[in-house]
Scaffold this active site. Structure first.
Site, PDB file in Angstrom:
ATOM      1  N   LYS A   1      22.896  35.908  43.175  1.00 26.51           N
ATOM      2  CA  LYS A   1      22.828  34.486  43.405  1.00 26.51           C
ATOM      3  C   LYS A   1      21.914  33.944  42.543  1.00 26.51           C
ATOM      4  O   LYS A   1      20.956  34.367  41.843  1.00 26.51           O
ATOM      5  CB  LYS A   1      22.387  34.417  44.755  1.00 26.51           C
ATOM      6  CG  LYS A   1      22.355  33.139  45.483  1.00 26.51           C
ATOM      7  CD  LYS A   1      21.893  33.176  46.911  1.00 26.51           C
ATOM      8  CE  LYS A   1      22.181  31.542  47.605  1.00 26.51           C
ATOM      9  NZ  LYS A   1      22.118  31.946  48.999  1.00 26.51           N
TER      10      LYS A   1
ATOM     11  N   LEU B   1      21.017  24.684  49.104  1.00 27.02           N
ATOM     12  CA  LEU B   1      21.171  25.901  49.893  1.00 27.02           C
ATOM     13  C   LEU B   1      21.305  25.744  51.148  1.00 27.02           C
ATOM     14  O   LEU B   1      21.408  26.961  51.945  1.00 27.02           O
ATOM     15  CB  LEU B   1      19.987  26.797  49.259  1.00 27.02           C
ATOM     16  CG  LEU B   1      19.506  27.075  47.872  1.00 27.02           C
ATOM     17  CD1 LEU B   1      18.516  27.978  47.772  1.00 27.02           C
ATOM     18  CD2 LEU B   1      20.831  27.498  47.150  1.00 27.02           C
TER      19      LEU B   1
ATOM     20  N   SER C   1      25.196  29.903  51.766  1.00 24.86           N
ATOM     21  CA  SER C   1      25.060  29.560  50.649  1.00 24.86           C
ATOM     22  C   SER C   1      25.249  30.395  49.387  1.00 24.86           C
ATOM     23  O   SER C   1      25.325  30.007  48.275  1.00 24.86           O
ATOM     24  CB  SER C   1      23.516  28.835  50.561  1.00 24.86           C
ATOM     25  OG  SER C   1      22.710  29.917  50.500  1.00 24.86           O
TER      26      SER C   1
ATOM     27  N   VAL D   1      19.306  32.268  55.202  1.00 28.70           N
ATOM     28  CA  VAL D   1      18.465  31.680  56.229  1.00 28.70           C
ATOM     29  C   VAL D   1      19.011  31.363  57.170  1.00 28.70           C
ATOM     30  O   VAL D   1      18.441  30.679  58.572  1.00 28.70           O
ATOM     31  CB  VAL D   1      17.413  30.575  55.619  1.00 28.70           C
ATOM     32  CG1 VAL D   1      18.555  29.302  55.285  1.00 28.70           C
ATOM     33  CG2 VAL D   1      16.569  30.197  56.276  1.00 28.70           C
ATOM     34  N   ALA D   2      20.384  30.993  57.601  1.00 30.37           N
ATOM     35  CA  ALA D   2      21.043  30.609  58.736  1.00 30.37           C
ATOM     36  C   ALA D   2      22.348  31.223  58.784  1.00 30.37           C
ATOM     37  O   ALA D   2      23.350  30.905  59.824  1.00 30.37           O
ATOM     38  CB  ALA D   2      21.100  29.170  58.834  1.00 30.37           C
ATOM     39  N   GLY D   3      22.618  32.170  58.019  1.00 31.62           N
ATOM     40  CA  GLY D   3      24.045  32.898  58.021  1.00 31.62           C
ATOM     41  C   GLY D   3      24.569  32.935  56.623  1.00 31.62           C
ATOM     42  O   GLY D   3      25.716  33.357  56.336  1.00 31.62           O
ATOM     43  N   SER D   4      23.591  32.780  55.339  1.00 31.63           N
ATOM     44  CA  SER D   4      24.170  32.644  54.059  1.00 31.63           C
ATOM     45  C   SER D   4      24.728  33.756  53.305  1.00 31.63           C
ATOM     46  O   SER D   4      25.351  33.587  52.281  1.00 31.63           O
ATOM     47  CB  SER D   4      22.973  31.847  53.260  1.00 31.63           C
ATOM     48  OG  SER D   4      22.757  30.414  53.576  1.00 31.63           O
TER      49      SER D   4
END
Length: 557
Positions: free
Chosen positions: A110, A159, A185, A206-209
């Site tokens: 990434k 992001l 992201s 961080v939330a599903g990235s």
């Protein structure tokens, strides 16, 4: 303001020209079609490639050329790359550790990754040209293991989106359908892996990235718990954000590749490269014994906020059916208040009202549509926010959406501490529920939808609860592909949304247009149970295979 906008345009044009020229001026070998040997290399498991490099049967440079050619094809199809590290990476290939656990294996990363001498601008034009001064611990570990970092991949600006688009590099598309996102992201990474331009990649979550891109694009991942995987020295859009910290995690083309990559990286003792890593080597997990012949799976059919779409529900049902056919026990679970979790997590990430993620953005710079919606609500004057929440609670009878609006504002230090305390109390409730029900693993959908159309985050930005929940809990969670959207089986009939979050999310669902997009499931363990999650994913995949339901990867040869 005008001068800032002009600087933004210049930076974007410069970076795009740099990327274009790097590809166009590559030696001829990179522009030739893949030959039969190279096709064989990119189609075989990473473990086989490493074994052949270690034995001398394959040269690392030949492996790099094969993957580089395929990565360029993937980029032409999806716009997934940010930094093209070859031909410089040829030197890394020539000098790689041929005895290492990743000997000669190209690895994509990434754009956030810190690689000395290269940008990590993550879509902010103001950060173009800010070369990283030294390799991060993760990059040093990879190279010591014999790996060859060869490309960096696209992300959304900030992001904080399940799409991957920015002015610097442009929009990344899903290799299954160009009108849909590969996710975010870590969307560029997912597109590259799904296309076959890489087998081993690394993203952040961080939330599903990493999990939503895996679900949207048809690849494999396990989100690590905090402190299991190296992250220090890499870039981020919210430095110091510890309410819901981001974690680095592997993403791969197959489940076998995922296990291989986890084992290889853990064998390098990441805690000797990154002070934040706990000294836990890879552990051998036996899910079954002479006394234990089956697993007890807790199934979360819904989070109570957004009902899974027909396609996602079907994927989950197919897995449950396969597990039951193989003798496993299925228990429907009702988790602790998921709306509270969504509210807590959102407030922790946006405790500063988005000031940090917006600070590098220049005047006139395109901003993700979901972030725009979130910031617009955060900036409402207090009296207007209360009136807006009142409207949704009492006029629209939507207590769920109203409860989010009520607390959607900048937090003081005392309020932040209180949120962290509530997060810990919420984690305890999940711990008690899991223990009381004697669960081995939890199974649920990764998102209520398959891949959304481009710019869908304007409506879907708040509907990330199925992945975000496990960031809040800091649980290890994996995603594997199961099936594809079917326009007939997955048509939506007579659906009435219960709240505004669900209503806006379902504006994006169209089984006819989404036909053929991948659909995955999520396997969840407790904190630092990555090995157990992996074994659970194997059980799911083998159970599906036993009833003749093998997932078919995208073939672009």
């Amino acid at each position: 303001m005008v001068f800032e906008f002009l600087a933004h345009r210049r930076a974007c044009a410069t970076k795009q020209q740099e990327r274009r020229e790097r590809i166009q001026t590559l030696p001829l070998v990179y522009h030739e079609p893949l030959n039969s040997e190279e096709i064989s290399i990119v189609n075989q498991l990473a473990s086989e490639t490493v074994k052949q490099v270690q034995s001398g049967a394959l040269e690392p440079l030949d492996v790099l050329h094969a993957y580089a050619k395929k990565a360029i094809q993937a980029h032409d199809a999806t716009n997934c790359l940010t930094e093209v590290l070859f031909p410089e990476s040829e030197e890394w290939a020539k000098q790689c550790n041929r005895r290492g656990p990743l000997a000669g294996m190209p690895v994509s990363i990434k754009d956030t990754a810190g690689i000395a001498g290269w940008d990590a601008c993550i879509g902010y034009s103001a950060w173009v040209g800010r070369r990283v001064q030294k390799d991060s611990g993760l990059v040093r570990l990879l190279r010591d293991a014999g790996a060859v970092p060869f490309v960096k991949t696209n992300v959304p600006i900030t992001l904080l989106s399940l799409e991957s688009n920015n002015d610097v590099f442009g929009r990344t598309t899903n290799p299954h359908h160009k009108d849909y996102t590969p996710g975010g992201s870590t969307g560029g990474e997912a597109a590259l892996l799904a296309y076959g331009g890489s087998r081993l990649g690394i993203g952040t979550d961080v939330a599903g990235s990493v999990r939503c891109p895996a679900h949207f694009s048809g690849i494999y991942t396990i989100k690590a718990s905090m402190h299991r995987f190296p992250k220090t020295g890499n870039g981020t859009s919210i430095p110091g954000q510890i309410g819901i910290p981001a974690v680095y995690s592997p993403m791969t083309r197959t489940l076998a590749d995922l296990e291989f990559m986890w084992r290889a990286i853990m064998s390098m003792k990441p805690w000797t490269y990154d002070h934040s890593c706990v000294p836990i080597p890879w552990r051998e997990i036996e899910l079954f014994s002479s006394e234990k012949k089956k697993l007890r799976w807790g199934v979360m059919w819904t989070d109570g906020i957004v009902e899974p779409s027909p396609a996602c529900h079907r994927a989950l049902q197919e897995v449950v059916t396969a597990l039951e056919a193989n003798g496993h026990e299925i228990v429907e679970i009702t988790p602790p208040d998921t709306l509270e979790a969504l509210s807590l997590g959102s407030q922790l990430i946006f405790a500063d009202a988005g000031k940090t993620v917006l600070k590098p953005a220049r005047s006139g710079e395109w901003m993700d549509t979901g972030v725009v919606e979130a910031i617009r609500l955060l900036r409402l004057p207090s009296i207007l926010r209360r009136l807006y929440a009142w409207y949704w609670r009492y006029i629209r009878n939507d207590a769920a959406y109203a409860s989010i609006i009520d607390v959607w504002r900048e937090k003081t230090t005392e309020e932040f501490f209180a949120l962290v305390s509530r997060r810990e109390a919420y984690r305890e409730r999940w711990f008690d529920m899991w223990t009381a029900q004697e669960l081995d693993l939890v199974l649920t959908v990764p998102n209520s939808l398959p891949a959304p159309p481009h710019d869908g985050m304007k409506d879907g930005w708040s509907a990330c609860g199925y992945t975000f929940l496990f960031n809040i809990l800091d649980y290890s969670a994996g995603v594997l592909p199961v099936t594809h959207v079917d326009r007939v089986k997955d048509a939506l009939n007579n659906f009435k949304p219960r709240n505004q979050i669900e209503a806006k999310q379902y504006k994006l669902y169209d089984a006819n247009k989404m036909h053929g997009l991948p659909v995955g499931v999520q396997v969840v363990g407790r904190r630092l149970e990555e090995e157990k999650v992996l074994e659970g994913m194997k059980v799911v995949e083998n159970s599906l295979l036993s009833i003749g339901q093998a997932y078919v990867l995208l073939n672009t040869d």
